[in-house]
Write a protein that holds these residues in place. Structure first.
Motif, PDB file in Angstrom:
ATOM      1  N   PRO A  68       1.596   0.697  -6.445  1.00 15.49           N
ATOM      2  CA  PRO A  68       0.263   0.842  -5.849  1.00 15.49           C
ATOM      3  C   PRO A  68      -0.540   1.945  -6.529  1.00 15.49           C
ATOM      4  N   ASP A  69      -1.854   1.782  -6.518  1.00 12.74           N
ATOM      5  CA  ASP A  69      -2.771   2.758  -7.109  1.00 12.74           C
ATOM      6  C   ASP A  69      -3.447   3.520  -5.973  1.00 12.74           C
ATOM      7  N   PRO A  70      -3.114   4.796  -5.800  1.00 11.91           N
ATOM      8  CA  PRO A  70      -3.694   5.557  -4.676  1.00 11.91           C
ATOM      9  C   PRO A  70      -5.222   5.548  -4.686  1.00 11.91           C
ATOM     10  N   LEU A  73      -6.499   2.488  -3.040  1.00 12.73           N
ATOM     11  CA  LEU A  73      -6.234   2.445  -1.603  1.00 12.73           C
ATOM     12  C   LEU A  73      -7.146   3.390  -0.833  1.00 12.73           C
ATOM     13  N   ASP A 107      -5.516  -1.032   3.261  1.00  7.74           N
ATOM     14  CA  ASP A 107      -4.264  -0.339   3.584  1.00  7.74           C
ATOM     15  C   ASP A 107      -3.033  -0.993   2.948  1.00  7.74           C
ATOM     16  N   ASP A 108      -3.231  -1.916   2.018  1.00 10.74           N
ATOM     17  CA  ASP A 108      -2.100  -2.697   1.505  1.00 10.74           C
ATOM     18  C   ASP A 108      -1.504  -2.047   0.268  1.00 10.74           C
ATOM     19  N   ASP A 109      -0.362  -1.388   0.431  1.00 10.77           N
ATOM     20  CA  ASP A 109       0.357  -0.825  -0.715  1.00 10.77           C
ATOM     21  C   ASP A 109       1.546  -1.696  -1.102  1.00 10.77           C
ATOM     22  N   ASP A 110       1.549  -2.956  -0.651  1.00 11.31           N
ATOM     23  CA  ASP A 110       2.586  -3.941  -0.960  1.00 11.31           C
ATOM     24  C   ASP A 110       3.965  -3.481  -0.471  1.00 11.31           C
ATOM     25  N   TRP A 112       5.402  -0.686  -0.645  1.00  9.18           N
ATOM     26  CA  TRP A 112       6.012  -0.034  -1.806  1.00  9.18           C
ATOM     27  C   TRP A 112       7.279   0.739  -1.447  1.00  9.18           C
TER      28      TRP A 112
END
Length: 343
Positions: A68-70, A73, A107-110, A112
């Motif tokens: 994920p790329d902060p 997000l 809010d989707d960080d997969d 992680w």
């Protein structure tokens, strides 16, 4: 030349969204290659179910995770405004199918952290990362658990950063590859006319780092495989070349589009997901040339449109990922395609 940790010269790319199923990975294994499952877009439970299915089939395999790329997000006010504007522009597409463009989801960080924890608790042989680097601590933890770790890079500069984190090998992706670009540095090339060839990129990365390399992008036949091996790769990673196979989980609409004379070019686009990805140029790509850079927020905005387009058999509004060599993609079994490549 470093020891070949892959045991083969042919790797099937992790193609998220349903293409890289356990059955597909098993077919690749049985044909003498190595397949990667894709955790992207899946829940932890679904990722674990794929692992169990591949193991039960007796396949060697790896697992790929999205980093994920902060910044994506937590977008700036200007980025948020751009997303809302794009959401409005998608309404005519939604009306075409009688669906709604959903509210923004940021809010989707997969999942992680949960996916990393699951792979530490139940290790697989190989773990690869795309869209960024996992961090040296994650790399070391996975290695201690028994996994070899691969990072996906698009330039020598990205390769050097990955090497500094202690990864075991690199997937080197050229801009001619289909689907999402793995680039994570801002100056990485991803334009319509990407410079050089995959073999030239392999040679450049080879001179920068001493890690085993996997070449990705544009390899569609034995000649292409031999070129990247001669440049210093230990293996090649195939995506587009395997999309049309019987075992591929890609939609039939996608497979048919790859064989259709209606589509005459590919281009990088952010229209579908907010992250640059190479696709066949269709109406949706042409209609949205300036989609914002906002992944996975745009992915969620367009998800109902893509699902409706697929249900309607409308290839003009579906994300038809394809590398520049798509016209050489063959139908048939995975075994037949790999046999032709390895002849």
């Amino acid at each position: 030349m470093p020891h070949n940790i892959f045991g083969t010269q042919v790797i099937a790319a992790p193609m998220a969204g349903g293409t890289s199923t356990p059955a597909f990975v098993t077919a690749v294994h049985e044909a003498g290659g190595l397949g990667f499952l894709a955790a992207g877009y899946k829940s932890v439970a679904a990722m674990q179910a794929d692992i169990r299915a591949a193991r039960e089939a007796g396949a060697r395999f790896g697992m790929n995770l999205f980093v994920p790329d902060p910044a994506q997000l937590a977008p700036s006010a200007a980025a948020l405004a751009g997303l809302e504007e794009y959401r409005l522009r998608l309404r005519p597409d939604a009306l075409r199918y009688g669906v709604e463009v959903p509210p923004l989801r940021l809010d989707d960080d997969d999942e992680w952290e949960a996916k990393v924890e699951a792979l530490l608790a139940d290790p697989v042989e190989l773990v690869s990362f795309t869209f960024g680097l996992p961090g040296a601590e994650v790399v070391r933890s996975l290695q201690r658990a028994g996994s070899a770790v691969l990072a996906t890079v698009t330039t020598a500069a990205e390769a050097a950063l990955a090497a500094d984190q202690g990864v075991d090998a690199l997937v080197v992706q050229h801009g001619c590859a289909g689907g999402h670009s793995a680039a994570f540095l801002p100056d990485s090339p991803a334009g319509p006319a990407v410079p050089g060839s995959t073999a030239e990129l392999i040679a450049a990365v080879r001179s920068a780092v001493g890690l085993p390399l996997v070449a990705a992008g544009g390899i569609m036949d034995g000649a292409g495989l031999r070129r990247v091996l001669a440049a210093g790769a230990q293996a090649t990673q195939l995506g587009t070349a395997l999309l049309r196979t019987e075992e591929s989980g890609a939609r039939q609409l996608h497979k048919d589009a790859l064989a259709s004379p209606h589509f005459t070019q590919t281009a990088p686009t952010r229209a579908f997901t907010g992250r640059t990805a190479r696709a066949l140029v269709n109406e949706f790509v042409r209609d949205h040339p300036d989609a914002p850079e906002a992944y996975p927020a745009v992915h969620h905005l367009t998800a109902p449109l893509r699902a409706a387009a697929a249900a309607a058999g409308d290839a003009e509004r579906l994300n038809l990922w394809a590398g520049t060599g798509w016209q050489q993609a063959r139908a048939g079994s995975v075994a037949e395609v790999l046999a032709g490549l390895l002849d």
